[in-house]
Design a protein around this motif. Structure first.
Motif, short mmCIF file in Angstrom:
data_model
loop_
_atom_site.label_atom_id
_atom_site.label_comp_id
_atom_site.label_asym_id
_atom_site.label_seq_id
_atom_site.Cartn_x
_atom_site.Cartn_y
_atom_site.Cartn_z
N ALA A 29 -11.13 11.82 3.25
CA ALA A 29 -10.18 11.66 4.36
C ALA A 29 -8.79 11.34 3.84
CB ALA A 29 -10.67 10.55 5.30
N GLN A 30 -8.70 10.50 2.82
CA GLN A 30 -7.40 10.13 2.25
C GLN A 30 -6.74 11.33 1.56
OE1 GLN A 30 -10.28 8.46 1.47
NE2 GLN A 30 -10.02 6.67 2.79
N GLU A 31 -7.52 12.10 0.82
CA GLU A 31 -6.98 13.29 0.16
C GLU A 31 -6.49 14.31 1.17
OE1 GLU A 31 -9.87 13.03 -3.81
OE2 GLU A 31 -10.43 14.34 -2.12
N ARG A 32 -7.26 14.49 2.23
CA ARG A 32 -6.86 15.42 3.29
C ARG A 32 -5.54 14.97 3.92
NH1 ARG A 32 -11.33 15.83 5.87
NH2 ARG A 32 -11.85 17.85 4.99
N GLN A 33 -5.40 13.67 4.16
CA GLN A 33 -4.16 13.17 4.74
C GLN A 33 -2.99 13.39 3.79
OE1 GLN A 33 -4.26 9.04 5.94
NE2 GLN A 33 -2.14 9.07 6.61
N ARG A 34 -3.19 13.09 2.50
CA ARG A 34 -2.12 13.32 1.52
C ARG A 34 -1.78 14.80 1.44
NH1 ARG A 34 -5.06 9.26 -1.39
NH2 ARG A 34 -6.06 10.86 -2.66
N ARG A 35 -2.79 15.67 1.47
CA ARG A 35 -2.56 17.11 1.45
C ARG A 35 -1.73 17.54 2.64
NH1 ARG A 35 -7.23 20.62 3.50
NH2 ARG A 35 -6.26 19.82 5.38
N ASP A 36 -2.12 17.07 3.83
CA ASP A 36 -1.44 17.48 5.06
C ASP A 36 -0.02 16.95 5.16
OD1 ASP A 36 -3.78 18.77 5.68
OD2 ASP A 36 -4.43 17.30 7.17
N GLU A 37 0.26 15.82 4.52
CA GLU A 37 1.59 15.22 4.59
C GLU A 37 2.51 15.65 3.45
OE1 GLU A 37 0.72 11.03 4.71
OE2 GLU A 37 0.08 11.12 6.82
N SER A 38 1.98 16.34 2.47
CA SER A 38 2.77 16.69 1.29
C SER A 38 3.60 17.95 1.49
CB SER A 38 1.84 16.90 0.09
OG SER A 38 2.58 17.34 -1.03
N VAL A 39 4.86 17.88 1.11
CA VAL A 39 5.72 19.05 1.11
C VAL A 39 5.19 20.09 0.12
CG1 VAL A 39 7.34 18.18 -0.62
CG2 VAL A 39 8.12 19.84 1.06
N TRP A 40 4.48 19.65 -0.90
CA TRP A 40 3.95 20.56 -1.91
C TRP A 40 2.88 21.49 -1.35
CZ3 TRP A 40 7.21 21.11 -5.54
CH2 TRP A 40 8.02 20.06 -5.91
N THR A 41 2.21 21.08 -0.29
CA THR A 41 1.26 21.96 0.38
C THR A 41 2.00 23.15 0.99
OG1 THR A 41 -0.20 20.09 0.84
CG2 THR A 41 -0.53 22.08 2.17
N VAL A 42 3.13 22.88 1.61
CA VAL A 42 3.96 23.95 2.19
C VAL A 42 4.51 24.83 1.09
CG1 VAL A 42 6.00 24.44 3.58
CG2 VAL A 42 4.51 22.52 4.20
N VAL A 43 4.97 24.23 0.01
CA VAL A 43 5.51 25.00 -1.12
C VAL A 43 4.45 25.97 -1.64
CG1 VAL A 43 6.32 24.82 -3.52
CG2 VAL A 43 7.23 23.27 -1.77
N GLN A 44 3.23 25.48 -1.82
CA GLN A 44 2.15 26.34 -2.29
C GLN A 44 1.84 27.45 -1.28
OE1 GLN A 44 0.33 25.91 -5.58
NE2 GLN A 44 2.46 25.25 -5.53
N GLY A 45 1.88 27.10 -0.01
CA GLY A 45 1.62 28.09 1.04
C GLY A 45 2.66 29.18 1.09
N VAL A 46 3.88 28.89 0.68
CA VAL A 46 4.95 29.89 0.62
C VAL A 46 4.88 30.68 -0.68
CG1 VAL A 46 7.46 30.18 0.47
CG2 VAL A 46 6.49 28.63 2.18
N LEU A 47 4.69 29.99 -1.79
CA LEU A 47 4.69 30.66 -3.09
C LEU A 47 3.51 31.61 -3.29
CD1 LEU A 47 5.89 27.88 -5.57
CD2 LEU A 47 7.13 29.92 -4.84
N ALA A 48 2.35 31.28 -2.75
CA ALA A 48 1.17 32.11 -2.98
C ALA A 48 1.37 33.55 -2.48
CB ALA A 48 -0.07 31.47 -2.36
N PRO A 49 1.83 33.76 -1.23
CA PRO A 49 2.04 35.15 -0.81
C PRO A 49 3.22 35.82 -1.52
CG PRO A 49 2.48 33.63 1.01
CD PRO A 49 1.94 32.82 -0.12
#
Length: 179
Positions: A29-49
């Motif tokens: 649950a804590q990792e999911r929250q950190r994932r969802d709140e991290s700007v790096w998740t968005v960065v990865q979501g943009v860079l991958a495509p």
């Protein structure tokens, strides 16, 4: 021990876990929250495509050069760009992993993806050594690039599988995991 249906929220994912033989969700649950709140998740979501688009263009140029003998410079430039994008996504992915899991690389939930990512990096780096070192023929260099691209496709598949598993676990927004 039977597992819940993979379409039910809270499902655990076999093979994603920490210890051999144990089943564990990709994220606590804590990792999911950190994932969802991290700007790096968005960065990865943009860079991958973006990386995938660069890969497709480069693949076309490499195949053209290998089949016709024309366009070697364009193929080389495209592979260098693909490699730079790869380095970028690997560095930002490592930051993402540190934020989410507390480890720069090889967090248990993404251990094998990281291992294969190292192979992808090694092959792309070897290509750069061949190119800038003037080692081998154009064909040999492009074949190393193709090997790196094949490894990249497998690695991208690993990350897409983990993205699917994360979504099946439930309680996850529609953000991408590191790629």
């Amino acid at each position: 021990m039977d597992q819940a249906s993979p379409v039910e929220p809270g499902t655990t994912v076999k093979g994603a876990g920490h210890e051999r033989g144990n089943t564990r969700a990709l994220y606590t649950a804590q990792e999911r929250q950190r994932r969802d709140e991290s700007v790096w998740t968005v960065v990865q979501g943009v860079l991958a495509p973006v990386q995938f688009l660069v890969f497709l263009i480069s693949l076309g140029l490499v195949i053209r050069t290998l089949t016709t003998g024309e366009g070697a410079f364009a193929a080389d430039v495209s592979i260098v760009i693909k490699t730079l994008v790869l380095y970028t996504i690997m560095i930002t992915g490592s930051i993402w992993e540190k934020v989410v899991f507390g480890k720069w690389l090889f967090a248990p939930s993404f251990f094998w993806e990281d291992v294969f990512s190292m192979l992808v990096l090694a092959l792309h780096s070897l290509y750069l050594v061949l190119l800038f070192g003037g080692i081998g023929t154009t064909e040999q260099r492009l074949l190393v690039a193709l090997a790196g691209y094949a490894a990249y496709v497998i690695n991208a598949g690993q990350f897409l599988w983990k993205l699917r598993m994360a979504r099946l676990e439930g309680n996850t927004p529609s953000r991408a995991v590191a790629a």
